[in-house]
Design a protein around this motif. Structure first.
Motif, PDB file in Angstrom:
ATOM      1  N   PRO A  63       2.959  58.941  53.690  1.00 63.06           N
ATOM      2  CA  PRO A  63       2.494  57.527  54.173  1.00 63.06           C
ATOM      3  C   PRO A  63       3.053  56.947  55.388  1.00 63.06           C
ATOM      4  O   PRO A  63       4.272  57.327  55.651  1.00 63.06           O
ATOM      5  CB  PRO A  63       2.993  56.756  52.926  1.00 63.06           C
ATOM      6  N   THR A  64       2.475  56.294  56.059  1.00 64.11           N
ATOM      7  CA  THR A  64       3.012  55.483  57.400  1.00 64.11           C
ATOM      8  C   THR A  64       4.433  54.743  57.136  1.00 64.11           C
ATOM      9  O   THR A  64       5.328  54.982  57.944  1.00 64.11           O
ATOM     10  CB  THR A  64       2.095  54.389  58.047  1.00 64.11           C
ATOM     11  N   THR A  65       4.468  54.163  55.861  1.00 63.25           N
ATOM     12  CA  THR A  65       5.683  53.537  55.742  1.00 63.25           C
ATOM     13  C   THR A  65       6.737  54.296  55.628  1.00 63.25           C
ATOM     14  O   THR A  65       8.047  53.836  56.002  1.00 63.25           O
ATOM     15  CB  THR A  65       5.896  52.470  54.590  1.00 63.25           C
ATOM     16  N   ILE A  70      11.909  57.051  57.891  1.00 61.04           N
ATOM     17  CA  ILE A  70      12.669  58.177  58.338  1.00 61.04           C
ATOM     18  C   ILE A  70      12.974  57.906  59.851  1.00 61.04           C
ATOM     19  O   ILE A  70      14.172  58.264  60.092  1.00 61.04           O
ATOM     20  CB  ILE A  70      11.702  59.500  57.977  1.00 61.04           C
ATOM     21  N   PHE A  71      11.888  57.679  60.647  1.00 57.69           N
ATOM     22  CA  PHE A  71      12.129  57.480  62.084  1.00 57.69           C
ATOM     23  C   PHE A  71      13.304  56.437  62.289  1.00 57.69           C
ATOM     24  O   PHE A  71      14.254  56.594  63.093  1.00 57.69           O
ATOM     25  CB  PHE A  71      10.918  57.199  62.751  1.00 57.69           C
ATOM     26  N   PHE A  78      21.532  58.099  64.905  1.00 57.43           N
ATOM     27  CA  PHE A  78      21.809  58.957  66.046  1.00 57.43           C
ATOM     28  C   PHE A  78      21.521  58.475  67.369  1.00 57.43           C
ATOM     29  O   PHE A  78      21.275  59.141  68.371  1.00 57.43           O
ATOM     30  CB  PHE A  78      21.270  60.341  65.760  1.00 57.43           C
ATOM     31  N   GLY A  79      20.839  57.296  67.297  1.00 56.69           N
ATOM     32  CA  GLY A  79      20.046  56.928  68.862  1.00 56.69           C
ATOM     33  C   GLY A  79      21.139  56.831  69.982  1.00 56.69           C
ATOM     34  O   GLY A  79      20.840  56.971  70.953  1.00 56.69           O
ATOM     35  N   ILE A 254      13.369  48.487  62.037  1.00 53.21           N
ATOM     36  CA  ILE A 254      12.112  49.465  61.529  1.00 53.21           C
ATOM     37  C   ILE A 254      12.313  49.833  59.926  1.00 53.21           C
ATOM     38  O   ILE A 254      11.153  49.851  59.184  1.00 53.21           O
ATOM     39  CB  ILE A 254      12.014  50.555  62.583  1.00 53.21           C
ATOM     40  N   VAL A 255      13.563  50.196  59.631  1.00 48.78           N
ATOM     41  CA  VAL A 255      13.807  50.558  58.233  1.00 48.78           C
ATOM     42  C   VAL A 255      13.597  49.424  57.356  1.00 48.78           C
ATOM     43  O   VAL A 255      13.005  49.647  56.247  1.00 48.78           O
ATOM     44  CB  VAL A 255      15.245  51.152  58.021  1.00 48.78           C
TER      45      VAL A 255
END
Length: 330
Positions: A63-65, A70-71, A78-79, A254-255
């Motif tokens: 699912p998109t959410t 995850i992203f 780790f960004g 985002i999370v």
């Protein structure tokens, strides 16, 4: 007979002279490592392609959410460690990632096709002596045999189109990153130029005395590479800290938002804390502050680097990160 003997001696001497040149030595090394390299690729690449495809098939079904969570988590944790790699991915999304995906798929299919043909070729026994021909040929003959196989079995049009698409996306990504990281690039070049002049003035004479005369012309070049590497290291370390802070916040947000949306989709809304429109509330930002702190603290405790043994598994990302940094800093 004398003429044939002299001719063979001449050919042997010519071969020895060729092997003494840098090109001849490189060719000899290539012939020596060709067999083990081809065998390793034949064994490893099909498994990599298989499991990558399996992972991608599972990914597109999520699912998109869940994908956003995850992203966001990866970006948050780790960004700062891979700032240019994440930025390149974001730039590719707007610069033709669909074309890049198609190109990678086409190149993978061609590579798998060549590997299958190579496996068949490894079993060929044209002289019927019970030993496969590839085990009887010399290193040079092996290279020529496999090169011919690639040239005859590959689809040149498909490969050319795939490489053209990949290059166009790469150029667009690099152009975007050079603008995005312009200050970091300028800082690295400034540090490099500040270090280069005194290094050439004080270190170069000392190093030139220590190396043979024929290699002294390389000293200024190597000093230039070294000062550039030092300048890049300092500038990118500063950028890493900045990226760690910003990526931790962006990923946390985002999370937070994706998690709240997922809770609403599942009918989980204790005390009606989650509003219909997240813009009408600060709950997503409030949650994000805590997640961002954890994300930045995680990166800081790692020293903005991946520890052993995880760095071995993530080596391709490490190589890609430093290659992109070096490319946009040129």
């Amino acid at each position: 007979t004398t003429h044939i003997v002299n001719r063979n001696k001449s050919l042997a001497m010519s071969k020895e002279e060729t092997n003494e040149t840098p090109f001849g030595k490189a060719s000899e090394i290539l012939e020596t490592v060709a067999k083990p390299v081809v065998n390793a690729i034949t064994i490893i690449f099909p498994h990599v392609a298989k499991y990558t495809q399996i992972a991608y098939n599972h990914y597109i079904k999520l699912p998109t959410t869940v994908v956003q969570i995850i992203f966001g988590a990866i970006l948050c944790l780790f960004g700062g460690i891979y700032p240019t790699l994440f930025a390149a991915f974001q730039a590719a999304k707007h610069g033709g990632i669909k074309d890049l995906h198609e190109a990678v798929v086409d190149l993978t299919k061609e590579a798998l096709c060549i590997i299958e043909e190579s496996k068949k070729d490894d079993k060929v026994d044209a002289d019927n002596d019970g030993i496969p021909d590839v085990l009887e040929c010399s290193d040079k003959e092996y290279v020529l045999r496999k090169s011919k196989l690639v040239m005859t079995k590959i689809n040149p049009q498909k490969v050319d189109n795939a490489l053209s698409k990949s290059y166009m996306v790469w150029v667009a990504v690099i152009a975007t990153l050079k603008v995005q990281f312009a200050r970091t690039i300028a800082l690295s070049m400034t540090i490099s130029s500040v270090l280069k002049r005194p290094a050439n003035a004080y270190l170069a004479p000392i190093i030139q005395k220590a190396v043979p005369k024929e290699y002294q012309k390389w000293v200024p070049v190597i000093i230039g590479w070294t000062t550039k590497s030092i300048g890049m290291s300092i500038a990118w370390f500063i950028q890493t800290i900045i990226s760690a802070i910003t990526s931790a916040w962006e990923g946390a947000l985002i999370v937070s938002r994706a998690s709240l949306k997922l809770c609403k989709e599942k009918g989980i809304n204790p005390a009606d804390m989650i509003p219909e429109n997240l813009e009408d509330s600060l709950i997503d930002e409030t949650i994000a502050y805590g997640i961002a702190f954890v994300g930045f603290y995680f990166q800081w405790k790692l020293g903005f680097d991946i520890p052993f043994p995880f760095n071995i598994f993530l080596m391709p990302f490490e190589i890609a990160e430093y290659y992109i940094r070096w490319t946009i800093s040129e």
